[in-house]
Design a protein around this motif. Structure first.
Motif, PDB file in Angstrom:
ATOM      1  N   ALA A  28     -11.289   7.177   9.647  1.00  0.00           N
ATOM      2  CA  ALA A  28     -12.331   6.140   9.630  1.00  0.00           C
ATOM      3  C   ALA A  28     -11.816   4.982  10.457  1.00  0.00           C
ATOM      4  N   THR A  29     -12.700   4.364  11.231  1.00  0.00           N
ATOM      5  CA  THR A  29     -12.249   3.217  12.013  1.00  0.00           C
ATOM      6  C   THR A  29     -13.225   2.050  11.843  1.00  0.00           C
ATOM      7  N   PHE A  30     -12.677   0.850  11.741  1.00  0.00           N
ATOM      8  CA  PHE A  30     -13.491  -0.355  11.561  1.00  0.00           C
ATOM      9  C   PHE A  30     -12.963  -1.435  12.479  1.00  0.00           C
ATOM     10  N   ARG A  31     -13.899  -2.270  13.005  1.00  0.00           N
ATOM     11  CA  ARG A  31     -13.413  -3.389  13.795  1.00  0.00           C
ATOM     12  C   ARG A  31     -13.274  -4.614  12.892  1.00  0.00           C
ATOM     13  N   ASP A  32     -12.226  -5.374  13.141  1.00  0.00           N
ATOM     14  CA  ASP A  32     -11.945  -6.594  12.384  1.00  0.00           C
ATOM     15  C   ASP A  32     -11.939  -7.763  13.379  1.00  0.00           C
ATOM     16  N   PRO A  33     -12.797  -8.780  13.237  1.00  0.00           N
ATOM     17  CA  PRO A  33     -13.770  -8.953  12.154  1.00  0.00           C
ATOM     18  C   PRO A  33     -15.016  -8.113  12.401  1.00  0.00           C
ATOM     19  N   GLY A  34     -15.653  -7.705  11.316  1.00  0.00           N
ATOM     20  CA  GLY A  34     -16.909  -6.972  11.431  1.00  0.00           C
ATOM     21  C   GLY A  34     -17.013  -5.857  10.425  1.00  0.00           C
ATOM     22  N   ALA A  35     -17.888  -4.883  10.723  1.00  0.00           N
ATOM     23  CA  ALA A  35     -18.065  -3.649   9.959  1.00  0.00           C
ATOM     24  C   ALA A  35     -18.737  -3.807   8.588  1.00  0.00           C
ATOM     25  N   THR A  36     -18.966  -5.029   8.144  1.00  0.00           N
ATOM     26  CA  THR A  36     -19.756  -5.259   6.927  1.00  0.00           C
ATOM     27  C   THR A  36     -20.820  -6.293   7.311  1.00  0.00           C
ATOM     28  N   LYS A  72     -12.530  -4.645   0.779  1.00  0.00           N
ATOM     29  CA  LYS A  72     -13.215  -4.281  -0.458  1.00  0.00           C
ATOM     30  C   LYS A  72     -14.338  -3.273  -0.212  1.00  0.00           C
ATOM     31  N   GLU A  73     -15.125  -3.539   0.844  1.00  0.00           N
ATOM     32  CA  GLU A  73     -16.333  -2.734   1.041  1.00  0.00           C
ATOM     33  C   GLU A  73     -16.079  -1.418   1.764  1.00  0.00           C
ATOM     34  N   LYS A  74     -15.112  -1.403   2.673  1.00  0.00           N
ATOM     35  CA  LYS A  74     -14.958  -0.214   3.538  1.00  0.00           C
ATOM     36  C   LYS A  74     -13.583   0.440   3.469  1.00  0.00           C
ATOM     37  N   ILE A  75     -12.519  -0.380   3.594  1.00  0.00           N
ATOM     38  CA  ILE A  75     -11.200   0.236   3.763  1.00  0.00           C
ATOM     39  C   ILE A  75     -10.703   0.865   2.462  1.00  0.00           C
ATOM     40  N   ALA A  76     -10.762   0.100   1.362  1.00  0.00           N
ATOM     41  CA  ALA A  76     -10.262   0.647   0.090  1.00  0.00           C
ATOM     42  C   ALA A  76     -11.003   1.937  -0.288  1.00  0.00           C
ATOM     43  N   PRO A  77     -12.348   1.975  -0.194  1.00  0.00           N
ATOM     44  CA  PRO A  77     -13.031   3.234  -0.519  1.00  0.00           C
ATOM     45  C   PRO A  77     -12.622   4.383   0.406  1.00  0.00           C
ATOM     46  N   ALA A  78     -12.434   4.097   1.705  1.00  0.00           N
ATOM     47  CA  ALA A  78     -12.035   5.165   2.636  1.00  0.00           C
ATOM     48  C   ALA A  78     -10.652   5.704   2.269  1.00  0.00           C
ATOM     49  N   LEU A  79      -9.736   4.793   1.928  1.00  0.00           N
ATOM     50  CA  LEU A  79      -8.395   5.244   1.544  1.00  0.00           C
ATOM     51  C   LEU A  79      -8.451   6.058   0.254  1.00  0.00           C
ATOM     52  N   CYS A  84      -7.705   8.655   6.798  1.00  0.00           N
ATOM     53  CA  CYS A  84      -6.804   7.794   7.577  1.00  0.00           C
ATOM     54  C   CYS A  84      -7.658   6.652   8.110  1.00  0.00           C
ATOM     55  N   VAL A  85      -7.210   5.434   7.924  1.00  0.00           N
ATOM     56  CA  VAL A  85      -7.975   4.293   8.434  1.00  0.00           C
ATOM     57  C   VAL A  85      -7.264   3.732   9.659  1.00  0.00           C
ATOM     58  N   VAL A  86      -7.990   3.712  10.764  1.00  0.00           N
ATOM     59  CA  VAL A  86      -7.437   3.156  12.005  1.00  0.00           C
ATOM     60  C   VAL A  86      -8.188   1.858  12.297  1.00  0.00           C
ATOM     61  N   MET A  87      -7.502   0.747  12.148  1.00  0.00           N
ATOM     62  CA  MET A  87      -8.147  -0.557  12.331  1.00  0.00           C
ATOM     63  C   MET A  87      -8.075  -1.018  13.783  1.00  0.00           C
ATOM     64  N   ASP A  88      -9.210  -1.557  14.240  1.00  0.00           N
ATOM     65  CA  ASP A  88      -9.257  -2.225  15.543  1.00  0.00           C
ATOM     66  C   ASP A  88      -9.031  -3.705  15.211  1.00  0.00           C
ATOM     67  N   ARG A  89      -7.788  -4.127  15.271  1.00  0.00           N
ATOM     68  CA  ARG A  89      -7.264  -5.443  14.867  1.00  0.00           C
ATOM     69  C   ARG A  89      -7.080  -5.550  13.347  1.00  0.00           C
ATOM     70  N   TRP A  90      -6.162  -6.459  12.956  1.00  0.00           N
ATOM     71  CA  TRP A  90      -5.915  -6.778  11.540  1.00  0.00           C
ATOM     72  C   TRP A  90      -5.152  -8.101  11.516  1.00  0.00           C
ATOM     73  N   ILE A  91      -4.321  -8.328  10.516  1.00  0.00           N
ATOM     74  CA  ILE A  91      -3.681  -9.649  10.364  1.00  0.00           C
ATOM     75  C   ILE A  91      -2.759  -9.982  11.551  1.00  0.00           C
ATOM     76  N   SER A  92      -2.252  -8.951  12.241  1.00  0.00           N
ATOM     77  CA  SER A  92      -1.398  -9.215  13.412  1.00  0.00           C
ATOM     78  C   SER A  92      -2.148 -10.081  14.435  1.00  0.00           C
ATOM     79  N   SER A  93      -3.481  -9.898  14.531  1.00  0.00           N
ATOM     80  CA  SER A  93      -4.262 -10.745  15.448  1.00  0.00           C
ATOM     81  C   SER A  93      -4.253 -12.200  14.982  1.00  0.00           C
ATOM     82  N   THR A  94      -4.435 -12.412  13.694  1.00  0.00           N
ATOM     83  CA  THR A  94      -4.453 -13.800  13.198  1.00  0.00           C
ATOM     84  C   THR A  94      -3.094 -14.449  13.429  1.00  0.00           C
TER      85      THR A  94
END
Ligand code: TMP
Length: 201
Positions: A28-36, A72-79, A84-94
């Protein structure tokens, strides 16, 4: 998957997901920020060039809010479904953008992440490192508010990412100036190594 604007991370994220699926995993892949719904609205506020006066502190809080919702809405349920969750950005960007380039402070970003995220760091963070000229050549379109911040800001973003790769566990750098195929091969060898070492535990 993370790195400066124009590093090619969206292409590489897609390629990695396809590779994982070829290995029999659900990805599963999600963009951060976004996807909700909340995250996409926050993304619009953050990237709208009209909000020129927004400070790094406000950016940190908004990026973190979008991320908490995404978890809460996407990553935890996918895990929980075993994906496997592949994030497009995360805290490393911040850390790199607001913490380093924006002057908010990397330690403060990580501390805040610890206070409001259930999971601060992924199993592995791959930083796609690219020099500013190559990155610029890959951004042949209208720039958003963050991308418009100028060469000096983006030089510090890159430095911030490189510093993370040197100082934080499980943050690794990949040279992203190579061909798409060569970068993909590099990423796959890192991820395969991670899966192998997890399997042996
Ligand atoms: P994207 O275009 O790669 O989806 O990212 C949106 C922009 O937001 C990009 O310029 C990087 C920036 N950004 C931050 O400044 N801090 C963050 O925490 C995140 C996730 C992105």
């Amino acid at each position: 998957m993370d790195g400066p604007d124009g590093c090619g991370k969206s292409t590489q994220t897609d390629r990695l997901c396809r590779w994982l699926e070829g290995q029999g995993a659900s990805a599963a892949t999600f963009r951060d920020p976004g996807a909700t719904a909340v995250g996409e609205k926050i993304r619009k506020i953050l990237l709208d060039p009209v909000h020129e006066s927004m400070g790094a502190d406000v950016e940190v809080l908004l990026y973190m809010a979008a991320r908490a919702q995404l978890w809460k809405e996407k990553i935890a349920p996918a895990l929980e479904r075993g994906e496997c969750v592949v994030m497009d950005r995360w805290i490393s960007s911040t850390c790199a953008y607001q913490g380093c380039a924006g002057g908010f402070g990397v330690e403060k970003v990580i501390r805040l992440g610890g206070d409001c995220l259930e999971r601060v760091w992924p199993d592995i963070t791959i930083i796609l490192d690219v020099d500013p000229d190559t990155a610029k050549g890959r951004m042949d379109r209208e720039l958003d508010r963050m991308e418009q911040k100028g060469a000096d800001y983006h030089r510090r973003v890159r430095e911030g990412f490189l510093e993370l790769a040197e100082t934080v566990d499980r943050v690794v750098k990949v040279d992203a100036a190579d061909s798409i195929e060569a970068v993909h091969e590099n990423i796959v060898s890192i991820v395969a190594g991670l899966i192998g070492s997890e399997g042996r535990k």
